[in-house]
Design a protein around this motif. Structure first.
Motif, PDB file in Angstrom:
ATOM      1  N   ALA A   1       0.836  -1.205   0.000  1.00 45.35           N
ATOM      2  CA  ALA A   1       0.000   0.000   0.000  1.00 45.35           C
ATOM      3  C   ALA A   1       0.869   1.253   0.000  1.00 45.35           C
ATOM      4  N   PHE A   2       1.976   1.215   0.741  1.00 45.84           N
ATOM      5  CA  PHE A   2       2.927   2.330   0.756  1.00 45.84           C
ATOM      6  C   PHE A   2       3.508   2.543  -0.644  1.00 45.84           C
ATOM      7  N   GLY A   3       3.902   1.459  -1.308  1.00 47.92           N
ATOM      8  CA  GLY A   3       4.460   1.560  -2.648  1.00 47.92           C
ATOM      9  C   GLY A   3       3.487   2.184  -3.631  1.00 47.92           C
ATOM     10  N   ILE A   4       2.236   1.785  -3.542  1.00 47.86           N
ATOM     11  CA  ILE A   4       1.213   2.331  -4.438  1.00 47.86           C
ATOM     12  C   ILE A   4       0.971   3.802  -4.138  1.00 47.86           C
ATOM     13  N   ALA A   5       0.776   4.128  -2.870  1.00 45.21           N
ATOM     14  CA  ALA A   5       0.428   5.498  -2.483  1.00 45.21           C
ATOM     15  C   ALA A   5       1.543   6.500  -2.740  1.00 45.21           C
ATOM     16  N   THR A   6       2.780   6.054  -2.595  1.00 41.29           N
ATOM     17  CA  THR A   6       3.907   6.987  -2.749  1.00 41.29           C
ATOM     18  C   THR A   6       4.567   6.894  -4.117  1.00 41.29           C
ATOM     19  N   ARG A   7       4.029   6.032  -4.982  1.00 39.19           N
ATOM     20  CA  ARG A   7       4.606   5.823  -6.322  1.00 39.19           C
ATOM     21  C   ARG A   7       6.085   5.478  -6.220  1.00 39.19           C
ATOM     22  N   ALA A   8       6.346   4.440  -5.436  1.00 41.10           N
ATOM     23  CA  ALA A   8       7.721   3.985  -5.181  1.00 41.10           C
ATOM     24  C   ALA A   8       8.467   3.761  -6.496  1.00 41.10           C
ATOM     25  N   ASP A   9       9.752   4.011  -6.465  1.00 41.77           N
ATOM     26  CA  ASP A   9      10.561   3.866  -7.673  1.00 41.77           C
ATOM     27  C   ASP A   9      11.960   3.383  -7.303  1.00 41.77           C
ATOM     28  N   GLY A  10      12.384   2.292  -7.938  1.00 41.71           N
ATOM     29  CA  GLY A  10      13.748   1.822  -7.775  1.00 41.71           C
ATOM     30  C   GLY A  10      14.062   1.147  -6.464  1.00 41.71           C
ATOM     31  N   VAL A  11      13.049   0.645  -5.772  1.00 43.71           N
ATOM     32  CA  VAL A  11      13.262  -0.031  -4.494  1.00 43.71           C
ATOM     33  C   VAL A  11      12.512  -1.356  -4.487  1.00 43.71           C
ATOM     34  N   VAL A  12      12.903  -2.231  -3.574  1.00 42.10           N
ATOM     35  CA  VAL A  12      12.158  -3.461  -3.350  1.00 42.10           C
ATOM     36  C   VAL A  12      11.237  -3.200  -2.166  1.00 42.10           C
ATOM     37  N   LEU A  13       9.948  -3.339  -2.412  1.00 45.76           N
ATOM     38  CA  LEU A  13       8.919  -3.220  -1.380  1.00 45.76           C
ATOM     39  C   LEU A  13       7.941  -4.362  -1.584  1.00 45.76           C
ATOM     40  N   ALA A  14       7.477  -4.959  -0.525  1.00 48.00           N
ATOM     41  CA  ALA A  14       6.463  -6.012  -0.597  1.00 48.00           C
ATOM     42  C   ALA A  14       6.885  -7.141  -1.531  1.00 48.00           C
ATOM     43  N   GLY A  15       8.167  -7.439  -1.549  1.00 40.05           N
ATOM     44  CA  GLY A  15       8.653  -8.559  -2.334  1.00 40.05           C
ATOM     45  C   GLY A  15       8.776  -8.318  -3.819  1.00 40.05           C
ATOM     46  N   ARG A  16       8.799  -7.056  -4.237  1.00 39.94           N
ATOM     47  CA  ARG A  16       8.881  -6.719  -5.656  1.00 39.94           C
ATOM     48  C   ARG A  16       9.765  -5.507  -5.861  1.00 39.94           C
ATOM     49  N   ARG A  17      10.412  -5.446  -7.022  1.00 41.69           N
ATOM     50  CA  ARG A  17      11.134  -4.227  -7.385  1.00 41.69           C
ATOM     51  C   ARG A  17      10.115  -3.296  -8.044  1.00 41.69           C
ATOM     52  N   TRP A  18      10.080  -2.080  -7.562  1.00 37.11           N
ATOM     53  CA  TRP A  18       9.128  -1.095  -8.073  1.00 37.11           C
ATOM     54  C   TRP A  18       9.817  -0.151  -9.050  1.00 37.11           C
ATOM     55  N   ALA A  19       9.090   0.184 -10.101  1.00 37.71           N
ATOM     56  CA  ALA A  19       9.546   1.154 -11.087  1.00 37.71           C
ATOM     57  C   ALA A  19       8.494   2.251 -11.165  1.00 37.71           C
ATOM     58  N   LYS A  20       8.835   3.356 -11.801  1.00 35.04           N
ATOM     59  CA  LYS A  20       7.921   4.511 -11.833  1.00 35.04           C
ATOM     60  C   LYS A  20       6.510   4.143 -12.267  1.00 35.04           C
ATOM     61  N   HIS A  21       6.383   3.282 -13.260  1.00 35.06           N
ATOM     62  CA  HIS A  21       5.050   2.962 -13.763  1.00 35.06           C
ATOM     63  C   HIS A  21       4.316   1.924 -12.928  1.00 35.06           C
ATOM     64  N   THR A  22       4.985   1.227 -12.031  1.00 31.89           N
ATOM     65  CA  THR A  22       4.361   0.149 -11.262  1.00 31.89           C
ATOM     66  C   THR A  22       3.193   0.643 -10.425  1.00 31.89           C
ATOM     67  N   ALA A  23       3.409   1.667  -9.624  1.00 34.06           N
ATOM     68  CA  ALA A  23       2.357   2.159  -8.729  1.00 34.06           C
ATOM     69  C   ALA A  23       1.177   2.699  -9.516  1.00 34.06           C
ATOM     70  N   GLY A  24       1.445   3.405 -10.606  1.00 34.04           N
ATOM     71  CA  GLY A  24       0.361   3.925 -11.432  1.00 34.04           C
ATOM     72  C   GLY A  24      -0.465   2.813 -12.038  1.00 34.04           C
ATOM     73  N   ASN A  25       0.196   1.757 -12.492  1.00 35.21           N
ATOM     74  CA  ASN A  25      -0.522   0.620 -13.058  1.00 35.21           C
ATOM     75  C   ASN A  25      -1.368  -0.069 -12.005  1.00 35.21           C
ATOM     76  N   LEU A  26      -0.825  -0.227 -10.796  1.00 37.64           N
ATOM     77  CA  LEU A  26      -1.597  -0.857  -9.732  1.00 37.64           C
ATOM     78  C   LEU A  26      -2.793  -0.010  -9.346  1.00 37.64           C
ATOM     79  N   ARG A  27      -2.594   1.298  -9.268  1.00 32.11           N
ATOM     80  CA  ARG A  27      -3.686   2.193  -8.886  1.00 32.11           C
ATOM     81  C   ARG A  27      -4.785   2.142  -9.948  1.00 32.11           C
ATOM     82  N   THR A  28      -4.407   2.085 -11.226  1.00 32.30           N
ATOM     83  CA  THR A  28      -5.374   2.059 -12.314  1.00 32.30           C
ATOM     84  C   THR A  28      -6.159   0.763 -12.324  1.00 32.30           C
ATOM     85  N   ARG A  29      -5.466  -0.354 -12.168  1.00 30.49           N
ATOM     86  CA  ARG A  29      -6.097  -1.668 -12.260  1.00 30.49           C
ATOM     87  C   ARG A  29      -6.683  -2.143 -10.942  1.00 30.49           C
TER      88      ARG A  29
END
Length: 117
Positions: A71-99
Motif C-alpha cells: 500500500a505504501f508503494g502504491i500510495a507513494t509511487r515507489a521507484d527503484g526499491v524493493v517493497l512487498a517482495g517486488r522491485r518497483w519502477a515509476k510505472h508500477t504504482a500507477g498501473n496498480l492504482r489504475t487496475r
C-alpha cells in the motif's frame, strides 16, 4: 533502518496515511521480525543489482507488514526499491492504482513490460 523512506511532508493524504501506517506497524514489531530492518546490510532493498534485488524480494516473503508495504508503494509511487517482495519502477504504482491492487508488480529479477508514452 527500513527501506521505506521517510518522505518529506506535505504528502497527499493517501501517501501520508500509507507512510504512517507502515512506519507504525514496523515500529510495533521487533527489529528481527521485519526482514529489511533485521538485515545487517539494507542496501539490497535499494540496489540496482538484480541479484541483490531478487534476494531482498525473497526476504520479504515472511514479512508481517507485506500488505502495508505494498500500500505504501502504491500510495507513494515507489521507484527503484524493493517493497512487498517486488522491485518497483515509476510505472508500477500507477498501473496498480489504475487496475486495482489485485494486480501485482513484476517480481524482482524479472523485466516489467515497458509501454511507450
Amino acid at each position: 533502518m527500513s527501506p521505506a523512506p521517510l518522505l518529506v511532508p506535505p504528502l497527499p493524504t493517501p501517501a501520508a496515511d500509507a507512510t504512517e501506517a507502515l512506519h507504525d506497524a514496523i515500529a510495533a514489531r521487533p527489529r528481527w521480525a521485519i526482514p529489511c530492518r533485521a538485515a545487517a546490510d539494507p542496501a539490497p532493498w535499494t540496489s540496482e543489482d538484480e541479484e541483490d534485488a531478487a534476494w531482498a524480494a525473497a526476504e520479504c516473503a515472511a514479512c508481517p507488514v507485506l500488505d502495508l508495504c505494498e500500500a505504501f508503494g502504491i500510495a507513494t509511487r515507489a521507484d527503484g526499491v524493493v517493497l512487498a517482495g517486488r522491485r518497483w519502477a515509476k510505472h508500477t504504482a500507477g498501473n496498480l492504482r489504475t487496475r486495482g491492487s489485485d494486480t501485482s508488480p513484476a517480481p524482482a529479477g524479472t523485466e516489467e513490460r515497458k509501454t511507450s508514452a
